[in-house]
Design a protein around this motif. Structure first.
Motif, PDB file in Angstrom:
ATOM      1  N   THR A  28      48.643   9.109  15.347  1.00  0.00           N
ATOM      2  CA  THR A  28      48.913   7.881  16.085  1.00  0.00           C
ATOM      3  C   THR A  28      50.250   7.315  15.647  1.00  0.00           C
ATOM      4  O   THR A  28      50.566   7.280  14.449  1.00  0.00           O
ATOM      5  N   TRP A  29      51.039   6.860  16.633  1.00  0.00           N
ATOM      6  CA  TRP A  29      52.374   6.327  16.369  1.00  0.00           C
ATOM      7  C   TRP A  29      52.537   4.986  17.065  1.00  0.00           C
ATOM      8  O   TRP A  29      52.079   4.807  18.189  1.00  0.00           O
ATOM      9  N   GLU A  30      53.202   4.049  16.398  1.00  0.00           N
ATOM     10  CA  GLU A  30      53.646   2.832  17.075  1.00  0.00           C
ATOM     11  C   GLU A  30      54.889   3.165  17.892  1.00  0.00           C
ATOM     12  O   GLU A  30      55.669   4.051  17.519  1.00  0.00           O
ATOM     13  N   TYR A  31      55.086   2.412  18.995  1.00  0.00           N
ATOM     14  CA  TYR A  31      56.248   2.739  19.816  1.00  0.00           C
ATOM     15  C   TYR A  31      56.818   1.500  20.492  1.00  0.00           C
ATOM     16  O   TYR A  31      56.151   0.465  20.644  1.00  0.00           O
ATOM     17  N   ALA A  32      58.068   1.621  20.904  1.00  0.00           N
ATOM     18  CA  ALA A  32      58.777   0.620  21.703  1.00  0.00           C
ATOM     19  C   ALA A  32      59.679   1.393  22.658  1.00  0.00           C
ATOM     20  O   ALA A  32      60.018   2.559  22.407  1.00  0.00           O
ATOM     21  N   THR A  33      60.088   0.755  23.769  1.00  0.00           N
ATOM     22  CA  THR A  33      60.837   1.486  24.791  1.00  0.00           C
ATOM     23  C   THR A  33      62.091   0.733  25.221  1.00  0.00           C
ATOM     24  O   THR A  33      62.249  -0.472  24.989  1.00  0.00           O
ATOM     25  N   TRP A  34      62.970   1.471  25.859  1.00  0.00           N
ATOM     26  CA  TRP A  34      64.201   0.917  26.466  1.00  0.00           C
ATOM     27  C   TRP A  34      64.487   1.719  27.717  1.00  0.00           C
ATOM     28  O   TRP A  34      64.352   2.947  27.734  1.00  0.00           O
ATOM     29  N   ARG A  35      64.882   1.028  28.814  1.00  0.00           N
ATOM     30  CA  ARG A  35      65.244   1.690  30.057  1.00  0.00           C
ATOM     31  C   ARG A  35      66.645   1.295  30.474  1.00  0.00           C
ATOM     32  O   ARG A  35      67.028   0.123  30.421  1.00  0.00           O
ATOM     33  N   GLU A  59      67.881   7.141  36.132  1.00  0.00           N
ATOM     34  CA  GLU A  59      67.695   6.160  35.062  1.00  0.00           C
ATOM     35  C   GLU A  59      67.072   6.871  33.875  1.00  0.00           C
ATOM     36  O   GLU A  59      66.417   7.903  34.011  1.00  0.00           O
ATOM     37  N   LEU A  60      67.316   6.334  32.696  1.00  0.00           N
ATOM     38  CA  LEU A  60      66.842   6.923  31.448  1.00  0.00           C
ATOM     39  C   LEU A  60      65.814   6.015  30.794  1.00  0.00           C
ATOM     40  O   LEU A  60      65.853   4.788  30.948  1.00  0.00           O
ATOM     41  N   ARG A  61      64.922   6.635  30.034  1.00  0.00           N
ATOM     42  CA  ARG A  61      63.982   5.871  29.219  1.00  0.00           C
ATOM     43  C   ARG A  61      63.941   6.478  27.829  1.00  0.00           C
ATOM     44  O   ARG A  61      63.765   7.686  27.666  1.00  0.00           O
ATOM     45  N   LEU A  62      64.156   5.636  26.834  1.00  0.00           N
ATOM     46  CA  LEU A  62      64.001   6.031  25.432  1.00  0.00           C
ATOM     47  C   LEU A  62      62.720   5.423  24.904  1.00  0.00           C
ATOM     48  O   LEU A  62      62.460   4.226  25.108  1.00  0.00           O
ATOM     49  N   THR A  63      61.921   6.217  24.212  1.00  0.00           N
ATOM     50  CA  THR A  63      60.768   5.708  23.489  1.00  0.00           C
ATOM     51  C   THR A  63      60.973   6.014  22.017  1.00  0.00           C
ATOM     52  O   THR A  63      61.207   7.171  21.637  1.00  0.00           O
ATOM     53  N   LEU A  64      60.945   4.971  21.202  1.00  0.00           N
ATOM     54  CA  LEU A  64      61.144   5.098  19.756  1.00  0.00           C
ATOM     55  C   LEU A  64      59.781   4.995  19.070  1.00  0.00           C
ATOM     56  O   LEU A  64      59.007   4.074  19.342  1.00  0.00           O
ATOM     57  N   TYR A  65      59.507   5.920  18.160  1.00  0.00           N
ATOM     58  CA  TYR A  65      58.201   6.001  17.495  1.00  0.00           C
ATOM     59  C   TYR A  65      58.345   5.852  15.985  1.00  0.00           C
ATOM     60  O   TYR A  65      59.359   6.262  15.399  1.00  0.00           O
TER      61      TYR A  65
END
Length: 456
Positions: free
Chosen positions: A96-103, A196-202
């Motif tokens: 399990t990982w915590e995550y946040a995103t940017w588009r 468009e791009l999406r980054l998800t940071l874990y």
């Protein structure tokens, strides 16, 4: 000796009309670069966009992320928006990982594209990783799904994921081949009009760890298929060469075969390591403690390990090589296409080596002594006549790495998109793909040379 074959390509028509207006984030397209003295204007378009500055990052939509300011702005996790399980197909573990995103904003390239490559520069401490995705809109106004363009972490510590591309992604109009999104039937006239791009940071739950992404880049191109490209005449780079180290991949045969055949296929990381060290960076002794001390040039083994794509099962993933280079202090890296050797001459004259990808028969490149379905080498200079001075890692020793290749032969095998293999079958070429590694703060001359090929 090949690190990876060129991406799949099919016959395509001429580029469609230029798309309506580019977004404010758009950098100048490489298609706008002025060709070298006396050369004709090359066909096709290459467009580079990058998110690097604070305003560019702030122009995206973050969910749980924030933008760091300072001399090198970057995207980090602020407050995670949730947890996500990831079943790693290579370690066979689920965590399990915590995550946040940017588009990103929707971005319109200078002309609709048949292929797109995404690259990134980031720091990922142990216990963190990132996922880069892209969604495109076709010229028929339908959209692709969100394609995963890479799951990446710089290391492979215990408990971390393994960096990987994702196979099997397609919507019957386009598909992803390792690191390249391509329209399946470009002869139909269908193109990618925007993306468009999406980054998800874990990160591991309950920690304050975070990836930091400093640069996110997209290269969108529409290069006409051709067996022969127009010849360029020697330009400003003639008679100039750079002091790039010489490393052979061949002396590493049998070393760490778990990383794609132990040296025989290490052309990409070997070329990357040459240029990283040209810029005065290299792994620390502690970084290299894992390498057998009897091995010469242990940093090449290190580069192979840290560029290895566990799905592709090779070290030739283009964005993974660029990302590895950018883990070194104040280096940044992009994957792009150049349109003639005049582009490479301007870069070399400004002090920037060019790592090129090409496929050829032994008879098509005098002095190489081999043929290949895909091979990386480093352009480090040009003779007074304009022939190419290359550091070719497919050489038996370090001393034999520097080669001089005929300009016309080299330019054609690098820039073409179609070729015949030894059996007479039609196969693909790279269409001018290259890696560029350069300082975070380039000199004025270097910045101008990069800008001339669409990179900012």
């Amino acid at each position: 000796m090949s690190s990876r074959p060129a991406p799949r390509r099919t016959v395509i028509t001429a580029a469609l009309a230029v798309a309506a207006a580019a977004t404010p984030l758009a950098s100048a397209a490489a298609s706008a670069a002025v060709p070298g003295r006396g050369s004709g204007r090359p066909a096709g378009t290459v467009d580079n966009h990058a998110w690097v500055t604070f305003p560019q990052w702030a122009g995206g939509r973050g969910a749980g992320t924030r933008v760091l300011g300072g001399t090198r702005p970057g995207l980090v996790i602020d407050r995670p928006i949730g947890n996500q399980e990831y079943a790693d197909p290579h370690t066979h573990t689920t965590a399990t990982w915590e995550y946040a995103t940017w588009r990103s904003p929707v971005t319109v390239p200078a002309a609709p594209a048949t292929e797109i490559v995404v690259s990134w520069n980031a720091h990922t401490p142990a216990g963190t990783w990132l996922q880069a995705e892209l969604r495109g809109t076709y010229t028929d106004r339908t959209s692709t799904p969100w394609y995963v363009m890479g799951r990446w972490t710089s290391g492979d510590a215990r408990g971390d994921i393994r960096r990987t591309s994702v196979d099997g992604q397609s919507d019957k109009k386009s598909s992803v081949s390792t690191d390249t999104l391509a329209v399946d039937a470009p002869a139909s006239g269908l193109r990618l009009a925007s993306y468009e791009l999406r980054l998800t940071l874990y990160r591991r739950p309950g920690t304050a760890l975070t990836p930091t992404v400093w640069r996110l880049g997209v290269m969108a191109s529409d290069i006409p298929d051709r067996f022969t490209v127009p010849a360029s005449r020697p330009g400003e780079g003639a008679g100039h060469r750079l002091a790039v180290p010489s490393y052979s991949q061949e002396i590493h045969k049998g070393q760490y075969p778990e990383y794609d055949n132990g040296g025989e296929a290490w052309c990409s990381p070997t070329s990357s390591q040459m240029v990283i060290e040209y810029w005065g960076r290299r792994p620390t002794p502690r970084d290299l403690e894992w390498v057998d001390p009897s091995y010469t040039d242990p940093q090449v083994c290190h580069a192979a390990r840290h560029t290895f794509d566990h799905q592709y099962k090779g070290c030739g993933n283009w964005p993974f090589n660029a990302a590895y280079a950018a883990t070194y202090h104040d280096l940044q890296a992009v994957v792009t296409r150049l349109r003639s050797l005049n582009d490479a001459e301007r870069l070399v004259r400004a002090g920037i080596p060019v790592i090129t990808s090409q496929s050829f028969l032994a008879s098509e490149l005098d002095g190489a002594g081999y043929g290949t379905a895909g091979h990386l080498m480093c352009v480090v200079g040009f003779t007074d006549r304009g022939d190419v001075v290359a550091h070719d890692p497919a050489s038996p020793t370090n001393a034999a790495v520097e080669r001089v290749y005929q300009r016309r032969q080299f330019e054609n095998i690098w820039l073409r998109t179609k070729r015949h293999n030894a059996q007479g079958q039609i196969r693909s070429g790279s269409g001018g793909i290259c890696y560029l590694y350069f300082p975070v703060r380039p000199t004025t001359r270097q910045a101008r040379a990069l800008s001339s090929v669409g990179v900012r």
